[in-house]
Design a protein around this motif. Structure first.
Motif, PDB file in Angstrom:
ATOM      1  N   GLN A  95      95.519 -72.275  23.840  1.00 22.45           N
ATOM      2  CA  GLN A  95      95.124 -71.322  22.755  1.00 22.45           C
ATOM      3  C   GLN A  95      95.700 -70.007  23.155  1.00 22.45           C
ATOM      4  O   GLN A  95      95.647 -69.632  24.426  1.00 22.45           O
ATOM      5  N   PHE A  96      95.971 -69.191  22.326  1.00 20.97           N
ATOM      6  CA  PHE A  96      96.802 -67.849  22.636  1.00 20.97           C
ATOM      7  C   PHE A  96      95.788 -66.875  21.572  1.00 20.97           C
ATOM      8  O   PHE A  96      95.380 -67.233  20.338  1.00 20.97           O
ATOM      9  N   ASN A  97      95.214 -65.851  22.138  1.00 18.09           N
ATOM     10  CA  ASN A  97      94.470 -64.781  21.701  1.00 18.09           C
ATOM     11  C   ASN A  97      94.923 -63.472  21.803  1.00 18.09           C
ATOM     12  O   ASN A  97      95.221 -62.954  22.639  1.00 18.09           O
ATOM     13  N   ALA A  98      94.764 -62.489  20.556  1.00 18.92           N
ATOM     14  CA  ALA A  98      94.980 -61.300  20.702  1.00 18.92           C
ATOM     15  C   ALA A  98      93.964 -60.428  20.335  1.00 18.92           C
ATOM     16  O   ALA A  98      93.219 -60.749  19.202  1.00 18.92           O
ATOM     17  N   LEU A  99      93.230 -59.618  20.999  1.00 24.67           N
ATOM     18  CA  LEU A  99      91.655 -59.195  20.839  1.00 24.67           C
ATOM     19  C   LEU A  99      91.730 -57.769  21.004  1.00 24.67           C
ATOM     20  O   LEU A  99      92.339 -57.056  21.963  1.00 24.67           O
ATOM     21  N   ILE A 100      90.660 -57.315  20.484  1.00 26.09           N
ATOM     22  CA  ILE A 100      90.317 -55.909  20.610  1.00 26.09           C
ATOM     23  C   ILE A 100      88.827 -56.053  21.380  1.00 26.09           C
ATOM     24  O   ILE A 100      88.053 -56.927  20.923  1.00 26.09           O
ATOM     25  N   ARG A 101      88.541 -55.246  22.408  1.00 24.50           N
ATOM     26  CA  ARG A 101      87.133 -55.593  23.168  1.00 24.50           C
ATOM     27  C   ARG A 101      86.578 -53.927  23.109  1.00 24.50           C
ATOM     28  O   ARG A 101      87.210 -52.931  23.537  1.00 24.50           O
TER      29      ARG A 101
END
Length: 181
Positions: A95-101
């Motif tokens: 699983q690969f994710n690009a996130l804003i937090r």
């Protein structure tokens, strides 16, 4: 009169130290982390029922904290376990994710946050595999005592698709150790 000025100076110094200690866990800049995840996948097929699969995953994350409230992250998780359902091997390969937090410090040591982004996952069933992308969102809590090392616990909705006759959902619970530079 000296007592009054000394008292005011002592209060001002105490307030300054209190504010600095409270903000000590707020760190800007690059960070890197190691995480473990328990991902739960539910596959439902109309008229046949549903099956649940759980896998353990190990991952790394790399991020940049812009200010006290917002950061961006890239995460990658790889499978540590698989599960057999009726003799069929099922696993979440990666699983690969690009996130804003976004988060807000509510107490000296606690910072709740929300995650939103885009992710891709690969699921294998007895050698056949399928990759797909979806919106990722979640909630978390960062715990820190003013050191560069943070402990984070979080929940993520990694996948939620419903098609004609079947649905696939994936949730994960994660624990991350994150080091801020």
């Amino acid at each position: 009169m000296i007592k009054g000025k000394a008292g005011i100076a002592a209060i001002a110094c105490g307030m300054y130290l209190l504010v600095n200690v409270a903000n000590a866990s707020e760190t800007e800049g690059m960070y890197v982390g190691l995480g473990v995840s328990r991902i739960n996948v539910e596959l439902s097929i109309d008229n046949l029922g549903s099956a649940d699969v759980s896998n353990n995953m190990l991952g790394i994350l790399l991020g940049y904290q812009f200010n006290n409230y917002f950061s961006i992250e890239a995460r990658g998780y790889s499978n540590l376990s698989d599960e057999d359902i009726g003799g069929v091997n099922v696993e979440v390969d990666y699983q690969f994710n690009a996130l804003i937090r976004g988060g807000y410090l509510i107490a000296q040591y606690f910072k709740p946050y929300v995650l939103f982004g885009y992710g891709t996952s690969k699921l294998s069933v007895s050698g056949l595999s399928e990759s797909d992308e979806d919106i990722v969102y979640g909630l978390g809590l960062s715990v820190n005592d003013g050191r560069p090392l943070h402990l984070e616990v979080e929940w993520q909705k990694s996948y939620d698709n419903k098609f004609d006759g079947y649905g696939l959902e994936a949730d994960s619970f994660q624990a991350n150790l994150v080091y801020y530079f």
